[in-house]
Design a protein around this motif. Structure first.
Motif, PDB file in Angstrom:
ATOM      1  N   ASN A 117     -14.196   6.814  -4.860  1.00 28.05           N
ATOM      2  CA  ASN A 117     -13.067   6.712  -4.207  1.00 28.05           C
ATOM      3  C   ASN A 117     -13.289   5.253  -4.013  1.00 28.05           C
ATOM      4  O   ASN A 117     -14.211   4.994  -2.455  1.00 28.05           O
ATOM      5  N   ILE A 118     -12.526   3.730  -3.847  1.00 27.33           N
ATOM      6  CA  ILE A 118     -12.388   2.994  -3.638  1.00 27.33           C
ATOM      7  C   ILE A 118     -11.701   2.229  -2.563  1.00 27.33           C
ATOM      8  O   ILE A 118     -10.752   2.422  -3.355  1.00 27.33           O
ATOM      9  N   TYR A 119     -12.171   2.119  -1.473  1.00 31.57           N
ATOM     10  CA  TYR A 119     -11.205   1.483  -0.467  1.00 31.57           C
ATOM     11  C   TYR A 119     -10.854  -0.137  -0.760  1.00 31.57           C
ATOM     12  O   TYR A 119     -11.549  -0.376  -0.793  1.00 31.57           O
ATOM     13  N   LEU A 120      -9.044  -0.211  -0.830  1.00 30.30           N
ATOM     14  CA  LEU A 120      -8.892  -1.680  -0.539  1.00 30.30           C
ATOM     15  C   LEU A 120      -8.787  -2.246   0.546  1.00 30.30           C
ATOM     16  O   LEU A 120      -8.127  -1.504   0.970  1.00 30.30           O
ATOM     17  N   CYS A 121      -9.572  -3.066   0.493  1.00 33.46           N
ATOM     18  CA  CYS A 121      -9.260  -3.757   2.272  1.00 33.46           C
ATOM     19  C   CYS A 121      -9.103  -5.148   2.522  1.00 33.46           C
ATOM     20  O   CYS A 121     -10.178  -5.953   2.098  1.00 33.46           O
ATOM     21  N   GLY A 122      -8.272  -6.118   2.885  1.00 34.03           N
ATOM     22  CA  GLY A 122      -7.504  -6.790   3.368  1.00 34.03           C
ATOM     23  C   GLY A 122      -6.662  -7.216   3.696  1.00 34.03           C
ATOM     24  O   GLY A 122      -6.123  -6.566   5.405  1.00 34.03           O
ATOM     25  N   PRO A 123      -6.245  -8.864   4.341  1.00 36.94           N
ATOM     26  CA  PRO A 123      -5.189  -8.475   5.336  1.00 36.94           C
ATOM     27  C   PRO A 123      -3.396  -8.218   4.601  1.00 36.94           C
ATOM     28  O   PRO A 123      -3.178  -8.184   3.883  1.00 36.94           O
ATOM     29  N   VAL A 124      -2.776  -7.719   5.718  1.00 37.89           N
ATOM     30  CA  VAL A 124      -1.646  -6.769   6.172  1.00 37.89           C
ATOM     31  C   VAL A 124      -0.446  -7.710   6.343  1.00 37.89           C
ATOM     32  O   VAL A 124       0.244  -8.122   6.037  1.00 37.89           O
ATOM     33  N   THR A 125      -1.310  -7.550   7.661  1.00 39.40           N
ATOM     34  CA  THR A 125      -0.326  -8.016   8.581  1.00 39.40           C
ATOM     35  C   THR A 125       0.250  -9.942   9.003  1.00 39.40           C
ATOM     36  O   THR A 125      -0.610 -10.290   8.765  1.00 39.40           O
ATOM     37  N   GLY A 126       1.226 -10.212   9.235  1.00 39.76           N
ATOM     38  CA  GLY A 126       1.446 -11.720   9.329  1.00 39.76           C
ATOM     39  C   GLY A 126       2.452 -11.482   7.736  1.00 39.76           C
ATOM     40  O   GLY A 126       2.132 -13.666   7.337  1.00 39.76           O
ATOM     41  N   ARG A 127       2.006 -11.530   6.468  1.00 38.05           N
ATOM     42  CA  ARG A 127       1.929 -11.636   5.254  1.00 38.05           C
ATOM     43  C   ARG A 127       3.558 -10.707   4.527  1.00 38.05           C
ATOM     44  O   ARG A 127       3.740  -9.648   4.956  1.00 38.05           O
ATOM     45  N   LYS A 128       3.886 -11.601   3.992  1.00 32.96           N
ATOM     46  CA  LYS A 128       5.257 -11.460   3.317  1.00 32.96           C
ATOM     47  C   LYS A 128       4.766  -9.748   2.580  1.00 32.96           C
ATOM     48  O   LYS A 128       3.999  -9.686   1.505  1.00 32.96           O
ATOM     49  N   PRO A 129       5.956  -8.572   2.697  1.00 31.41           N
ATOM     50  CA  PRO A 129       5.758  -7.807   1.835  1.00 31.41           C
ATOM     51  C   PRO A 129       5.851  -7.558   0.492  1.00 31.41           C
ATOM     52  O   PRO A 129       3.933  -6.705  -0.204  1.00 31.41           O
ATOM     53  N   GLN A 130       6.098  -8.344  -0.389  1.00 32.90           N
ATOM     54  CA  GLN A 130       6.340  -8.195  -1.674  1.00 32.90           C
ATOM     55  C   GLN A 130       5.144  -9.294  -1.903  1.00 32.90           C
ATOM     56  O   GLN A 130       4.016  -9.317  -3.473  1.00 32.90           O
ATOM     57  N   GLU A 131       4.538 -10.124  -1.134  1.00 38.31           N
ATOM     58  CA  GLU A 131       3.373 -10.846  -1.267  1.00 38.31           C
ATOM     59  C   GLU A 131       1.412 -10.124  -1.153  1.00 38.31           C
ATOM     60  O   GLU A 131       0.992 -10.181  -2.236  1.00 38.31           O
ATOM     61  N   THR A 132       1.891  -8.340   0.267  1.00 40.84           N
ATOM     62  CA  THR A 132       0.692  -8.249  -0.045  1.00 40.84           C
ATOM     63  C   THR A 132       0.632  -7.498  -1.070  1.00 40.84           C
ATOM     64  O   THR A 132      -0.388  -6.402  -1.532  1.00 40.84           O
ATOM     65  N   VAL A 133       1.640  -6.440  -1.329  1.00 42.18           N
ATOM     66  CA  VAL A 133       2.069  -5.364  -2.243  1.00 42.18           C
ATOM     67  C   VAL A 133       1.551  -6.222  -3.812  1.00 42.18           C
ATOM     68  O   VAL A 133       0.140  -5.731  -4.953  1.00 42.18           O
ATOM     69  N   LYS A 134       1.767  -7.086  -3.976  1.00 40.03           N
ATOM     70  CA  LYS A 134       1.653  -8.078  -5.149  1.00 40.03           C
ATOM     71  C   LYS A 134      -0.153  -8.267  -5.392  1.00 40.03           C
ATOM     72  O   LYS A 134      -0.393  -8.243  -6.344  1.00 40.03           O
ATOM     73  N   HIS A 135      -0.068  -8.833  -4.269  1.00 41.28           N
ATOM     74  CA  HIS A 135      -1.868  -8.960  -4.261  1.00 41.28           C
ATOM     75  C   HIS A 135      -2.316  -7.741  -4.147  1.00 41.28           C
ATOM     76  O   HIS A 135      -3.734  -7.539  -4.734  1.00 41.28           O
ATOM     77  N   PHE A 136      -2.462  -6.660  -3.042  1.00 36.66           N
ATOM     78  CA  PHE A 136      -3.044  -5.395  -4.013  1.00 36.66           C
ATOM     79  C   PHE A 136      -3.353  -4.450  -4.572  1.00 36.66           C
ATOM     80  O   PHE A 136      -3.933  -4.374  -4.915  1.00 36.66           O
ATOM     81  N   GLY A 137      -1.618  -4.575  -5.482  1.00 39.33           N
ATOM     82  CA  GLY A 137      -1.724  -4.618  -7.015  1.00 39.33           C
ATOM     83  C   GLY A 137      -2.123  -4.849  -8.047  1.00 39.33           C
ATOM     84  O   GLY A 137      -3.044  -4.077  -8.592  1.00 39.33           O
ATOM     85  N   GLY A 138      -2.459  -6.027  -7.990  1.00 43.19           N
ATOM     86  CA  GLY A 138      -2.543  -6.653  -8.639  1.00 43.19           C
ATOM     87  C   GLY A 138      -4.456  -6.292  -9.372  1.00 43.19           C
ATOM     88  O   GLY A 138      -5.080  -6.166  -9.890  1.00 43.19           O
ATOM     89  N   ILE A 139      -5.359  -6.322  -7.454  1.00 44.19           N
ATOM     90  CA  ILE A 139      -6.389  -5.983  -6.907  1.00 44.19           C
ATOM     91  C   ILE A 139      -6.717  -5.125  -8.039  1.00 44.19           C
ATOM     92  O   ILE A 139      -7.746  -4.446  -8.425  1.00 44.19           O
ATOM     93  N   GLU A 140      -5.963  -4.108  -7.696  1.00 44.38           N
ATOM     94  CA  GLU A 140      -6.033  -2.281  -8.222  1.00 44.38           C
ATOM     95  C   GLU A 140      -5.913  -1.974  -9.254  1.00 44.38           C
ATOM     96  O   GLU A 140      -7.694  -1.390  -9.919  1.00 44.38           O
ATOM     97  N   GLU A 141      -5.474  -2.567 -10.218  1.00 43.19           N
ATOM     98  CA  GLU A 141      -5.154  -3.081 -12.526  1.00 43.19           C
ATOM     99  C   GLU A 141      -6.158  -3.500 -12.072  1.00 43.19           C
ATOM    100  O   GLU A 141      -7.301  -3.155 -12.682  1.00 43.19           O
ATOM    101  N   MET A 142      -7.643  -4.251 -11.828  1.00 42.16           N
ATOM    102  CA  MET A 142      -8.115  -4.937 -12.174  1.00 42.16           C
ATOM    103  C   MET A 142      -9.272  -4.442 -11.506  1.00 42.16           C
ATOM    104  O   MET A 142      -9.823  -3.814 -12.987  1.00 42.16           O
ATOM    105  N   ILE A 143      -9.704  -3.454 -10.873  1.00 48.67           N
ATOM    106  CA  ILE A 143     -10.895  -2.142 -11.037  1.00 48.67           C
ATOM    107  C   ILE A 143     -10.327  -1.592 -11.232  1.00 48.67           C
ATOM    108  O   ILE A 143     -11.671  -1.092 -12.227  1.00 48.67           O
ATOM    109  N   ARG A 144      -9.253  -0.741 -11.826  1.00 44.84           N
ATOM    110  CA  ARG A 144      -9.051   0.120 -12.601  1.00 44.84           C
ATOM    111  C   ARG A 144      -9.947  -0.300 -14.207  1.00 44.84           C
ATOM    112  O   ARG A 144      -9.784   0.520 -15.124  1.00 44.84           O
TER     113      ARG A 144
END
Length: 171
Positions: free
Chosen positions: A3-30
């Motif tokens: 299991n790999i934990y994604l670690c990055g900034p969440v607070t202070g960002r637009k929710p859609q931007e955060t979901v897109k960023h983390f989701g894109g990285i998740e897909e890339m790792i997969r």
């Protein structure tokens, strides 16, 4: 399964931007792990999916840290240096000897000191390359540029999970 934990900034960002960023990285790792030695056996823990949108920071961090400590490695995303929560997660991972990898180029040239302060293993990697290039007889500025290039390549390398052990073999 690792299991790999994604670690990055969440607070202070637009929710859609955060979901897109983390989701894109998740897909890339997969995608990367399905082609490499993980053979599709990597689980991705995405903190964005662990917390409700209206959850306060303290409660969200407790949920995230609870998941982080069960992971085999953490992957740092761009901007982690300026995130109180990500810095806390990185410190905890380092204290618990959880391997840290970078899945995005972390900084530009001006941010190296910030990176080296927050992630000492990165400074060790840089110094190792710098020493190697000095020993090969490169002049100082060229050796520094090559060491930075090697450091950047490490972050961009699809084999960037070399610190996470899989059944006795290091990736």
């Amino acid at each position: 399964m690792k299991n790999i934990y994604l670690c990055g900034p969440v607070t202070g960002r637009k929710p859609q931007e955060t979901v897109k960023h983390f989701g894109g990285i998740e897909e890339m790792i997969r995608e990367r792990t399905s082609r490499e030695a993980f053979n599709g056996q990597a689980g991705i823990v995405n903190p964005v999916t662990l917390c409700e949108p209206d959850m306060n920071w303290h409660k969200a961090m407790r949920a995230c840290v609870s998941s982080l400590v069960k992971c085999d490695g953490i992957a740092l995303l761009q901007g982690w240096q300026r995130s109180k929560g990500a810095a806390l997660e990185l410190k905890l991972a380092q204290d618990l000897h959880i391997p840290v990898v970078f899945v995005e180029q972390p900084v530009d040239y001006l941010g190296l000191n910030e990176l080296f302060t927050a992630a000492p293993e990165t400074l060790r990697c840089y110094n190792k390359h710098l020493t190697k290039f000095h020993n090969e007889g490169l002049e100082e500025s060229l050796a520094e540029n090559r060491a930075i290039l090697e450091l950047t390549n490490r972050y961009l390398n699809p084999y960037g999970f070399e610190y996470i052990e899989i059944e006795g073999a290091s990736i």
